[in-house]
Scaffold this motif. Structure first.
Motif, PDB file in Angstrom:
ATOM      1  N   LEU A 266       0.844  -1.191   0.000  1.00 28.73           N
ATOM      2  CA  LEU A 266       0.000   0.000   0.000  1.00 28.73           C
ATOM      3  C   LEU A 266       0.883   1.245   0.000  1.00 28.73           C
ATOM      4  O   LEU A 266       1.405   1.658   1.033  1.00 28.73           O
ATOM      5  N   GLY A 267       1.048   1.826  -1.169  1.00 25.20           N
ATOM      6  CA  GLY A 267       1.871   3.019  -1.283  1.00 25.20           C
ATOM      7  C   GLY A 267       1.250   4.248  -0.674  1.00 25.20           C
ATOM      8  O   GLY A 267       1.855   5.317  -0.647  1.00 25.20           O
ATOM      9  N   THR A 268       0.029   4.105  -0.180  1.00 26.57           N
ATOM     10  CA  THR A 268      -0.687   5.220   0.445  1.00 26.57           C
ATOM     11  C   THR A 268      -0.244   5.497   1.876  1.00 26.57           C
ATOM     12  O   THR A 268      -0.679   6.486   2.473  1.00 26.57           O
ATOM     13  N   THR A 269       0.599   4.655   2.431  1.00 18.88           N
ATOM     14  CA  THR A 269       0.919   4.724   3.862  1.00 18.88           C
ATOM     15  C   THR A 269       1.476   6.073   4.288  1.00 18.88           C
ATOM     16  O   THR A 269       1.049   6.638   5.296  1.00 18.88           O
ATOM     17  N   THR A 270       2.418   6.606   3.539  1.00 18.13           N
ATOM     18  CA  THR A 270       3.010   7.887   3.944  1.00 18.13           C
ATOM     19  C   THR A 270       2.155   9.082   3.533  1.00 18.13           C
ATOM     20  O   THR A 270       2.377  10.190   4.021  1.00 18.13           O
ATOM     21  N   TYR A 271       1.186   8.876   2.653  1.00 18.50           N
ATOM     22  CA  TYR A 271       0.296   9.977   2.278  1.00 18.50           C
ATOM     23  C   TYR A 271      -0.500  10.460   3.485  1.00 18.50           C
ATOM     24  O   TYR A 271      -0.686  11.660   3.690  1.00 18.50           O
ATOM     25  N   ASN A 272      -1.008   9.497   4.223  1.00 18.79           N
ATOM     26  CA  ASN A 272      -1.865   9.832   5.367  1.00 18.79           C
ATOM     27  C   ASN A 272      -1.285   9.262   6.660  1.00 18.79           C
ATOM     28  O   ASN A 272      -1.998   8.673   7.469  1.00 18.79           O
ATOM     29  N   ALA A 273       0.012   9.462   6.832  1.00 21.67           N
ATOM     30  CA  ALA A 273       0.674   8.916   8.020  1.00 21.67           C
ATOM     31  C   ALA A 273       0.053   9.437   9.302  1.00 21.67           C
ATOM     32  O   ALA A 273      -0.032   8.713  10.303  1.00 21.67           O
ATOM     33  N   ASP A 274      -0.404  10.689   9.299  1.00 18.83           N
ATOM     34  CA  ASP A 274      -1.011  11.259  10.508  1.00 18.83           C
ATOM     35  C   ASP A 274      -2.274  10.498  10.906  1.00 18.83           C
ATOM     36  O   ASP A 274      -2.504  10.237  12.099  1.00 18.83           O
ATOM     37  N   LYS A 275      -3.065  10.110   9.927  1.00 15.69           N
ATOM     38  CA  LYS A 275      -4.300   9.363  10.217  1.00 15.69           C
ATOM     39  C   LYS A 275      -3.985   7.943  10.697  1.00 15.69           C
ATOM     40  O   LYS A 275      -4.677   7.401  11.563  1.00 15.69           O
ATOM     41  N   ILE A 276      -2.956   7.349  10.127  1.00 15.57           N
ATOM     42  CA  ILE A 276      -2.559   6.003  10.555  1.00 15.57           C
ATOM     43  C   ILE A 276      -2.003   6.037  11.974  1.00 15.57           C
ATOM     44  O   ILE A 276      -2.264   5.138  12.788  1.00 15.57           O
ATOM     45  N   ILE A 277      -1.263   7.078  12.296  1.00 14.75           N
ATOM     46  CA  ILE A 277      -0.749   7.251  13.661  1.00 14.75           C
ATOM     47  C   ILE A 277      -1.895   7.282  14.661  1.00 14.75           C
ATOM     48  O   ILE A 277      -1.846   6.630  15.712  1.00 14.75           O
ATOM     49  N   ASP A 278      -2.953   8.005  14.334  1.00 16.84           N
ATOM     50  CA  ASP A 278      -4.126   8.065  15.214  1.00 16.84           C
ATOM     51  C   ASP A 278      -4.827   6.715  15.306  1.00 16.84           C
ATOM     52  O   ASP A 278      -5.182   6.257  16.395  1.00 16.84           O
ATOM     53  N   ALA A 279      -5.017   6.058  14.151  1.00 17.77           N
ATOM     54  CA  ALA A 279      -5.751   4.794  14.126  1.00 17.77           C
ATOM     55  C   ALA A 279      -5.023   3.696  14.892  1.00 17.77           C
ATOM     56  O   ALA A 279      -5.654   2.843  15.535  1.00 17.77           O
ATOM     57  N   LEU A 280      -3.690   3.722  14.867  1.00 15.15           N
ATOM     58  CA  LEU A 280      -2.897   2.666  15.504  1.00 15.15           C
ATOM     59  C   LEU A 280      -2.300   3.089  16.844  1.00 15.15           C
ATOM     60  O   LEU A 280      -1.560   2.322  17.464  1.00 15.15           O
ATOM     61  N   ALA A 281      -2.607   4.315  17.274  1.00 15.99           N
ATOM     62  CA  ALA A 281      -2.092   4.839  18.550  1.00 15.99           C
ATOM     63  C   ALA A 281      -0.572   4.773  18.612  1.00 15.99           C
ATOM     64  O   ALA A 281       0.018   4.337  19.605  1.00 15.99           O
ATOM     65  N   LEU A 282       0.087   5.202  17.545  1.00 14.16           N
ATOM     66  CA  LEU A 282       1.546   5.170  17.499  1.00 14.16           C
ATOM     67  C   LEU A 282       2.117   6.305  18.345  1.00 14.16           C
ATOM     68  O   LEU A 282       1.727   7.461  18.186  1.00 14.16           O
ATOM     69  N   PRO A 283       3.052   6.022  19.246  1.00 15.82           N
ATOM     70  CA  PRO A 283       3.629   7.055  20.097  1.00 15.82           C
ATOM     71  C   PRO A 283       4.677   7.875  19.354  1.00 15.82           C
ATOM     72  O   PRO A 283       5.056   7.568  18.217  1.00 15.82           O
ATOM     73  N   LYS A 284       5.163   8.920  20.011  1.00 16.81           N
ATOM     74  CA  LYS A 284       6.254   9.710  19.445  1.00 16.81           C
ATOM     75  C   LYS A 284       7.448   8.796  19.200  1.00 16.81           C
ATOM     76  O   LYS A 284       7.744   7.913  20.002  1.00 16.81           O
ATOM     77  N   GLY A 285       8.114   9.013  18.075  1.00 18.90           N
ATOM     78  CA  GLY A 285       9.246   8.168  17.724  1.00 18.90           C
ATOM     79  C   GLY A 285       8.887   7.027  16.799  1.00 18.90           C
ATOM     80  O   GLY A 285       9.759   6.241  16.428  1.00 18.90           O
ATOM     81  N   VAL A 286       7.610   6.947  16.407  1.00 21.62           N
ATOM     82  CA  VAL A 286       7.160   5.868  15.525  1.00 21.62           C
ATOM     83  C   VAL A 286       6.383   6.475  14.355  1.00 21.62           C
ATOM     84  O   VAL A 286       5.443   7.243  14.566  1.00 21.62           O
ATOM     85  N   VAL A 287       6.781   6.127  13.136  1.00 22.10           N
ATOM     86  CA  VAL A 287       6.135   6.653  11.928  1.00 22.10           C
ATOM     87  C   VAL A 287       5.854   5.500  10.967  1.00 22.10           C
ATOM     88  O   VAL A 287       6.754   4.693  10.690  1.00 22.10           O
ATOM     89  N   PRO A 288       4.624   5.375  10.462  1.00 19.49           N
ATOM     90  CA  PRO A 288       4.338   4.316   9.488  1.00 19.49           C
ATOM     91  C   PRO A 288       5.059   4.572   8.176  1.00 19.49           C
ATOM     92  O   PRO A 288       5.076   5.699   7.667  1.00 19.49           O
ATOM     93  N   ILE A 289       5.655   3.520   7.627  1.00 24.65           N
ATOM     94  CA  ILE A 289       6.419   3.631   6.385  1.00 24.65           C
ATOM     95  C   ILE A 289       5.741   2.884   5.248  1.00 24.65           C
ATOM     96  O   ILE A 289       5.608   3.397   4.140  1.00 24.65           O
ATOM     97  N   VAL A 290       5.320   1.665   5.510  1.00 24.17           N
ATOM     98  CA  VAL A 290       4.649   0.879   4.468  1.00 24.17           C
ATOM     99  C   VAL A 290       3.648  -0.061   5.123  1.00 24.17           C
ATOM    100  O   VAL A 290       3.895  -0.588   6.211  1.00 24.17           O
ATOM    101  N   ALA A 291       2.513  -0.229   4.463  1.00 21.84           N
ATOM    102  CA  ALA A 291       1.520  -1.204   4.907  1.00 21.84           C
ATOM    103  C   ALA A 291       1.356  -2.260   3.822  1.00 21.84           C
ATOM    104  O   ALA A 291       1.523  -1.982   2.630  1.00 21.84           O
TER     105      ALA A 291
END
Length: 251
Positions: A131-156
């Motif tokens: 899914l090449g869309t992962t970094t397009y909406n990384a902010d939304k994925i961070i919210d959906a997965l409750a990712l803490p500071k220091g963690v950024v989605p790169i690829v799904a």
């Protein structure tokens, strides 16, 4: 056998209802973590999403591509300095990881992990879709997965047992990407020759016609990956990197 299957691989976007056992998934992830990584720090994590409600939360971030909700498993591979920094602090060490260099290292690590997993999964008869869309909406994925500071989605990646065998997509010939010793820049004649087969495929000719464009390149630049969208999502992602602690305020 492995080389043959890799040469014939296809992206799978439709899956059967057969589930993937925890045992198999964990075995494949264990294989994935054997991939090379920067300094053996393993600056990555992966979030496994199986629950239908949680896939519903993720789907909008991936522009509601149907395989996100239909696949039995969605894996989100993340650049992760959170774990290492906490370990360093507990061991009286100070990790200077709030910078672009570390982000790139963590990104490379997470992509190597993801690709090793995908290769192993396909060898076990599973199908995957990147899914090449992962970094397009990384902010939304961070919210959906409750990712803490220091963690950024790169690829799904969506994973499941294939429900069909699609046509294998075309690739440019090897000479399009291969340079011996030093980079040899492309002439107009090179470009014409290298892209000829791609442009003459009936499916791509139809693609151009459906989008009311003159050339295949225009479909990519004017419709699929526009300058406006690229600049917008670049700003979104840079904001995410700053908020997640990968870019110091000086960057």
């Amino acid at each position: 056998m492995l080389l043959d299957s890799m040469k014939n691989r296809r992206t799978i976007r439709q899956y059967t209802e057969q589930d993937i056992t925890d045992e198999l998934l964990n075995e494949l992830l264990e294989i994935g973590v054997r991939a090379s990584n920067t300094g053996n720090m393993q600056l990555y994590s992966v979030v496994v999403t199986r629950d239908a409600a949680n896939k519903e939360k993720l789907a909008p971030a991936h522009f509601n591509q149907p395989m996100v909700k239909q696949a039995p498993v969605v894996l989100t591979f993340c650049a992760d300095i959170n774990r290492f920094v906490k370990w360093a602090e507990l061991r009286k060490a100070e990790a200077g990881f709030d910078n672009f260099q570390t982000f790139m290292a963590a990104t490379i690590d997470s992509m190597l992990f993801a690709q090793a997993f995908c290769t192993a999964a396909e060898e076990k008869g599973l199908g995957i879709c990147y899914l090449g869309t992962t970094t397009y909406n990384a902010d939304k994925i961070i919210d959906a997965l409750a990712l803490p500071k220091g963690v950024v989605p790169i690829v799904a990646v969506t994973v499941g047992y294939p429900a069909h065998t699609p046509e294998q997509p075309e690739r440019l010939p090897l000479e399009a990407i291969l340079h011996q010793e030093t980079y040899s820049d492309y002439t107009s004649e090179n470009i014409d020759a290298l892209y000829q087969a791609k442009e003459e495929l009936p499916v791509n000719i139809q693609y151009v016609k459906e989008n009311d464009k003159e050339t295949l390149a225009q479909v990519f630049t004017d419709i699929r990956y526009t300058k406006k969208n690229n600049e917008y999502f670049s700003e979104v992602f840079l904001k995410v990197l700053r908020e997640q602690g990968f870019l110091s305020t000086d960057c």
